[in-house]
Design a protein around this motif. Sequence first.
Motif, PDB file in Angstrom:
ATOM      1  N   GLY A   1      35.133  42.623  43.800  1.00  0.00           N
ATOM      2  CA  GLY A   1      34.332  43.293  42.782  1.00  0.00           C
ATOM      3  C   GLY A   1      33.171  42.419  42.357  1.00  0.00           C
ATOM      4  O   GLY A   1      32.598  42.607  41.301  1.00  0.00           O
TER       5      GLY A   1
ATOM      6  N   GLU B   1      33.238  50.415  45.330  1.00  0.00           N
ATOM      7  CA  GLU B   1      32.186  51.402  45.137  1.00  0.00           C
ATOM      8  C   GLU B   1      31.944  52.151  46.448  1.00  0.00           C
ATOM      9  O   GLU B   1      31.778  51.532  47.487  1.00  0.00           O
ATOM     10  CB  GLU B   1      30.916  50.731  44.624  1.00  0.00           C
ATOM     11  CG  GLU B   1      31.102  50.307  43.171  1.00  0.00           C
ATOM     12  CD  GLU B   1      29.901  49.594  42.587  1.00  0.00           C
ATOM     13  OE1 GLU B   1      29.156  50.226  41.842  1.00  0.00           O
ATOM     14  OE2 GLU B   1      29.714  48.405  42.914  1.00  0.00           O
TER      15      GLU B   1
ATOM     16  N   MET C   1      40.304  48.094  53.591  1.00  0.00           N
ATOM     17  CA  MET C   1      41.369  47.101  53.411  1.00  0.00           C
ATOM     18  C   MET C   1      42.054  46.791  54.739  1.00  0.00           C
ATOM     19  O   MET C   1      42.832  45.841  54.825  1.00  0.00           O
ATOM     20  CB  MET C   1      42.415  47.636  52.439  1.00  0.00           C
ATOM     21  CG  MET C   1      41.930  47.847  51.032  1.00  0.00           C
ATOM     22  SD  MET C   1      41.844  46.326  50.092  1.00  0.00           S
ATOM     23  CE  MET C   1      43.569  45.899  49.955  1.00  0.00           C
TER      24      MET C   1
ATOM     25  N   THR D   1      40.959  46.235  41.225  1.00  0.00           N
ATOM     26  CA  THR D   1      39.585  45.767  41.391  1.00  0.00           C
ATOM     27  C   THR D   1      38.677  46.992  41.486  1.00  0.00           C
ATOM     28  O   THR D   1      39.138  48.116  41.316  1.00  0.00           O
ATOM     29  CB  THR D   1      39.427  44.913  42.657  1.00  0.00           C
ATOM     30  OG1 THR D   1      39.898  45.670  43.758  1.00  0.00           O
ATOM     31  CG2 THR D   1      40.198  43.623  42.544  1.00  0.00           C
ATOM     32  N   VAL D   2      37.403  46.760  41.757  1.00  0.00           N
ATOM     33  CA  VAL D   2      36.467  47.875  41.837  1.00  0.00           C
ATOM     34  C   VAL D   2      36.023  48.063  43.281  1.00  0.00           C
ATOM     35  O   VAL D   2      35.666  47.093  43.953  1.00  0.00           O
ATOM     36  CB  VAL D   2      35.231  47.620  40.946  1.00  0.00           C
ATOM     37  CG1 VAL D   2      34.195  48.720  41.138  1.00  0.00           C
ATOM     38  CG2 VAL D   2      35.640  47.527  39.492  1.00  0.00           C
TER      39      VAL D   2
ATOM     40  N   PRO E   1      48.927  44.557  48.696  1.00  0.00           N
ATOM     41  CA  PRO E   1      48.841  45.927  48.187  1.00  0.00           C
ATOM     42  C   PRO E   1      47.403  46.389  48.026  1.00  0.00           C
ATOM     43  O   PRO E   1      46.500  45.579  47.890  1.00  0.00           O
ATOM     44  CB  PRO E   1      49.518  45.804  46.822  1.00  0.00           C
ATOM     45  CG  PRO E   1      49.312  44.390  46.397  1.00  0.00           C
ATOM     46  CD  PRO E   1      49.253  43.568  47.641  1.00  0.00           C
TER      47      PRO E   1
ATOM     48  N   PRO F   1      46.506  41.987  43.611  1.00  0.00           N
ATOM     49  CA  PRO F   1      45.999  41.769  44.964  1.00  0.00           C
ATOM     50  C   PRO F   1      44.591  41.181  44.974  1.00  0.00           C
ATOM     51  O   PRO F   1      43.902  41.206  43.965  1.00  0.00           O
ATOM     52  CB  PRO F   1      45.965  43.178  45.536  1.00  0.00           C
ATOM     53  CG  PRO F   1      45.692  44.037  44.347  1.00  0.00           C
ATOM     54  CD  PRO F   1      46.356  43.369  43.182  1.00  0.00           C
ATOM     55  N   GLY F   2      44.215  40.667  46.126  1.00  0.00           N
ATOM     56  CA  GLY F   2      42.833  40.224  46.316  1.00  0.00           C
ATOM     57  C   GLY F   2      41.919  41.428  46.286  1.00  0.00           C
ATOM     58  O   GLY F   2      40.999  41.498  45.497  1.00  0.00           O
ATOM     59  N   GLY F   3      42.255  42.392  47.111  1.00  0.00           N
ATOM     60  CA  GLY F   3      41.533  43.656  47.071  1.00  0.00           C
ATOM     61  C   GLY F   3      40.096  43.537  47.525  1.00  0.00           C
ATOM     62  O   GLY F   3      39.614  42.452  47.817  1.00  0.00           O
ATOM     63  N   PRO F   4      39.390  44.650  47.551  1.00  0.00           N
ATOM     64  CA  PRO F   4      37.970  44.597  47.879  1.00  0.00           C
ATOM     65  C   PRO F   4      37.261  43.840  46.762  1.00  0.00           C
ATOM     66  O   PRO F   4      37.592  44.042  45.600  1.00  0.00           O
ATOM     67  CB  PRO F   4      37.548  46.066  47.900  1.00  0.00           C
ATOM     68  CG  PRO F   4      38.803  46.858  47.781  1.00  0.00           C
ATOM     69  CD  PRO F   4      39.841  45.972  47.208  1.00  0.00           C
TER      70      PRO F   4
ATOM     71  N   TYR G   1      41.564  46.403  35.186  1.00  0.00           N
ATOM     72  CA  TYR G   1      41.557  44.994  35.631  1.00  0.00           C
ATOM     73  C   TYR G   1      42.862  44.328  35.214  1.00  0.00           C
ATOM     74  O   TYR G   1      43.482  43.596  35.975  1.00  0.00           O
ATOM     75  CB  TYR G   1      40.412  44.220  34.964  1.00  0.00           C
ATOM     76  CG  TYR G   1      39.124  44.127  35.748  1.00  0.00           C
ATOM     77  CD1 TYR G   1      39.094  44.263  37.126  1.00  0.00           C
ATOM     78  CD2 TYR G   1      37.918  43.855  35.086  1.00  0.00           C
ATOM     79  CE1 TYR G   1      37.895  44.171  37.819  1.00  0.00           C
ATOM     80  CE2 TYR G   1      36.720  43.761  35.769  1.00  0.00           C
ATOM     81  CZ  TYR G   1      36.713  43.924  37.137  1.00  0.00           C
ATOM     82  OH  TYR G   1      35.539  43.826  37.804  1.00  0.00           O
TER      83      TYR G   1
ATOM     84  N   PHE H   1      29.831  43.933  41.671  1.00  0.00           N
ATOM     85  CA  PHE H   1      29.976  44.785  40.505  1.00  0.00           C
ATOM     86  C   PHE H   1      29.809  43.954  39.237  1.00  0.00           C
ATOM     87  O   PHE H   1      29.084  44.318  38.324  1.00  0.00           O
ATOM     88  CB  PHE H   1      31.348  45.469  40.529  1.00  0.00           C
ATOM     89  CG  PHE H   1      31.548  46.432  39.403  1.00  0.00           C
ATOM     90  CD1 PHE H   1      31.059  47.726  39.491  1.00  0.00           C
ATOM     91  CD2 PHE H   1      32.195  46.050  38.244  1.00  0.00           C
ATOM     92  CE1 PHE H   1      31.219  48.610  38.443  1.00  0.00           C
ATOM     93  CE2 PHE H   1      32.361  46.925  37.197  1.00  0.00           C
ATOM     94  CZ  PHE H   1      31.869  48.216  37.306  1.00  0.00           C
TER      95      PHE H   1
END
Lengths: 819, 344
Positions: free
Chosen positions: A511, B130, B182, B127-128, B187, A506-509, B122, A514
């Motif tokens: 990083g 925080e 999100m 992903t990360v 996902p 996914p693209g996701g938040p 990863y 980070f």
Amino acid sequence: MKVPFKWLNEYVTLPWDAEETARRFTMAGLKVEDLYYDRLDISGVVTARILKVTPHPGRNDLKVGVLDAGGPKYCVVSGAPGFSEGNVTVLAVPGARLPGNVVIGTRDIAGTRSEGMVLSSNELLTGGSPRPREDIILLPSDTPLGKPAEDIFELDDWVIDLELTVNFSHCLSILGVAIEASALSGAPLRLPGILEKWQWASPRGSAEPEGMPKAKQKFAIELPDPDLCPRYVGKTVRGVTFRYSPVKVERRLWLSGMRPVNAVVDATNYVMLETGQPLHAFDEDRLRGRAIFARRSRPGEVIVTLDGEERSLPEGTLVIADEAGPVAIAGVMGGKETEVTEDTKNLLLESAYFSPLSVRLTSQKLKLRTEAALRFEKGVDPTAQAAVAERAAEMISALAGGEPYPGRAETNVLSPCPKVIRLRSKSVERTLGVAVSREECETILSGLRFGVEKSPDKTGSSEDSWCIVVPPRRVDISEEIDLVEEIARYYGYERFPERHLSKAIPGGPPGKDFVRVERLRDFLVSLGGLEAISNSLISPSDLAKLGWDEKDPRGNPVRLTNPLSSSESCLRTSLLPGLLKAVIANQRAKVPGALLWEIGNVFFRSSEELPLEVRELGIVSFGLQRPKTWLEDESLSSFFQMKGLVTAILELAGIEDVTFLPKASMPFHPGKSARIVAKGSTVGEVGELHPACESALEIIPPVSMAWLSLDALLGLSQEKKFTPISRFMPVERDLAVVVPEEVPAGEVLGAIKQTGKDLVSVTLFDIWRKPPVPEGFKSLAVRIVYQAFDRTLTEEEIAVDRQNIVRELERRFGAKQRV
Amino acid sequence: MDDRIRAVKEKALEQIERAQSLGELEAVRVRYLGRKGEIPLLLKTIGTLPPEERPSFGAEVNSLRERVEQALERKRQELERQVIEARVTEEKVDTSLPGQYFEPGALHPLTRALRDIIGIFYGMGFTVYESRETETDEMNFVKLNIAPGHPARDMQETFYLTESTLLRTHTSPGQVRGMLSMAGELPVRFVVPGRVYRRDPTDASHHPVFHQVEGLAVDTDVSFCDLRGVVMSFAKRFFGEETRIRLRPSYFPFTEPSCEVDVSCVLCKGKGCSVCGNSGWLEVAGAGMVHPNVIRNGGYDPERVTGFAFGFGLDRLAMLKYGIDDIRLFYSNDKRFLSQFRGF
């Protein structure tokens, strides 16, 4: 929860040994914390019949008997009431060993030789002395003689010590564990005594069997606080006699971590361990009036508990009271005044349901953690009180004589309301990822004593589902997912195949930040910095030592309301206190120098609900940065070392137009520090430690440090972009100018950069303050590198540029070119 | 051959041969081949000769030039070789002397371990995210199915800031905050590394501040099998292929079904020792299927999506990986400790 294995097998005959059972328990969620074999450490203790008893020649409280230990005869002295002809007892022959390394020999007792010793239960099990009014062990007269005690009594057993998670309160009993064991193994469960008739632990809970005798009760049960106690059962047992429990019961209590007291108390504890329902026995004749209350305590009420402590009850504590006052702290501990003693004849057995939260708070407030409280605060089966009271009465009658009085004093405001949950096989499959068969689901749930009924399917949907009736003892089950978990546990986690998330990444938040912070860490490492991680909890005095007072945001930290100690009582407002502590610790360890840095959050008070969290970078260096070697001179921590570092970081972050304004705030040395300003805002400070802080911290100089706001850095910095490389050759020119001492060198360099054209770099390579430079002036020598992108610069162009620079420096600083 | 030419030739060749250095050789070159050298001078005399002799004279001078040039070149190579030979025999350092001093830095072992962990995740598409360290009681407990009075609050000794705010006792509030960020997109797949706080007295295995790594995956088809696969793969890659791993049922209020992740003890290889309490197994993580209430609190519909979550104790993982026996060392900032983690 300690589970003696033989006791467990009394209710379910397991096909496994203790070790295999323990492994299976662990893999079903009943984590085995410890598994050990507990064998009573004795030898030379055998059964023997007392053949002949004669009075002791010297003392009339003693008798001399001849004992037959299945062949060998022993002459033994004893004063026990049970020491009479024909009785079968337990004899420790000369050389026998009892627990606690007690060795029995042939002794002279008041002038008569005693070959060994006849034993009470306490002597056999603990090696101690007989308790008040304790007789020797008496066995049935058909007991074979000369048999080792180990063969007659259950003296060795495996103990499975379970570390139960909070959802397993239904396993705080041997029977509760037996139900799980039965579901795991398929072996049938056997309920002891009267519990079977009462359908204890059935899906709809315990229920009174038909045709039980009834009678008028001595006490009425009053429940004025039904929120704390909605159900109370009092069961009377008449005509008990004072006794100690048989060896088997005492031994099981010891193995379970409880101390035997007397037959009545032991029976209540034994049944609590058996069923999970705590019980308490009052001496009925010492209860005053005709009613028992479960009520909140009144102001000033005091009770002396069983342990002899006088306790003032916090107002509103749930107590059991008679008409004169509190007689027990409900669910926690009984009172001394009404306890069972040697003289007790009649009992009132308490079996109740108390609010878990109320018991928990009371037990916490009074710092009284009892086995009863432990069970009540997790929630007991709210339907089992009467059944368990009957079971306990039955047990007391067996151990201490007496007759259960018919019926019960009972009040119940809990309405019987079976918990029914719809379980869809779709939910099982969706959550677990495998289609557990209908049969397997049904076997698992009914094995755990859930009621499994076909869904009436009122919705008309074709969905495959069940109606599951949850036994009231299962306080942990309240929704569909709880049942899915039961299926997963008993299906076996090991049986699930491994899969790896089918969907694309996914693209996701993002990083992104980070990753950039990680690059910064690598850069700091490349400069020789050691990454530190400090405690973010600090002491207000740590801040005061750095010269920050309450008016400074850094001196006014967020405080914890319940710190463990004052040294860790507030949240750090800066990374510097932690890094300086590290310096002190390293100096104490005689480390000559280091460069330490840390990236982490600092915290400030805020008008919002939550404090402000700001990410910072802190750097500190102390002492020797590079030792003197045969090749190079030593270098020490200094303002310029730290400034160089900070400049490199800012440059790498892609931040342009950074100015270092003189004089940072505390804890920096006012003459050797600078405030770092970028795009009009302060992004950090750099400098040496203030001498006052040096002495407050007892730190050895030189110490330099810097902090940078990481969020500001990341916010201001720019994405890397490629700049084409010039094909034309660079040209170097040196220039020396004399300026008055007070002109900051940085401004001269800045002016050169501003004025010059096609400059690649301007490097200050010398400062000269001696003749021929006049007093009060300094000569600054710089090397300028010229390079144009589109052409080779001509000598004329460079000469013109140089002229412009010199003229500008003259105009702004009165500079003179030095030739 | 013209006598003059012969004389020049003999002289030139002799002087070339006698040259002792590249400088002398250069002088010889200039003397004979320079603009005013003897050979160009010879050529200039060509005009004084009778016309019929000129061609042969010219040719002879040219061949002389070639000959001298060849001799010069040969000599130059020879002298250069001598120079290099002289340098390599004369120039010499004591190679046993220490080199220039350079002191490398180091990442903190917790950062090193975290990078390994994040790298593995990863690779599996995480992903990360925080999340904050100061939290509301609501986020740290209530949204994770731990209502006031829940016995699970006893498992976690909490530092409070006010009645309703606290220092997070686990990274799990990051699950809810991450999901909310999100905004319903799928996902969901991220890890939340960070500091957590527990009110435990400090000893060799407890520190009031320590670190966790939370993970969360939510989608329309995430199941317990995915949890098992991802967690098993992680443990295998972090601890090594030879490590045995088991998922053991356990309890957390915010996951159901829940499990503990046990790995065979890295010290005794599963035989039983003091570190693993003789069980042969070490608890390294908690995990489970995200409880429907938590999914709902994250802004998703538990009837439509499922998810799994896990949480590792970073300090414990790093202790096992590097053989560190006292958690306090991580927070000591002792150079003698930190500098051991230099290198790659």
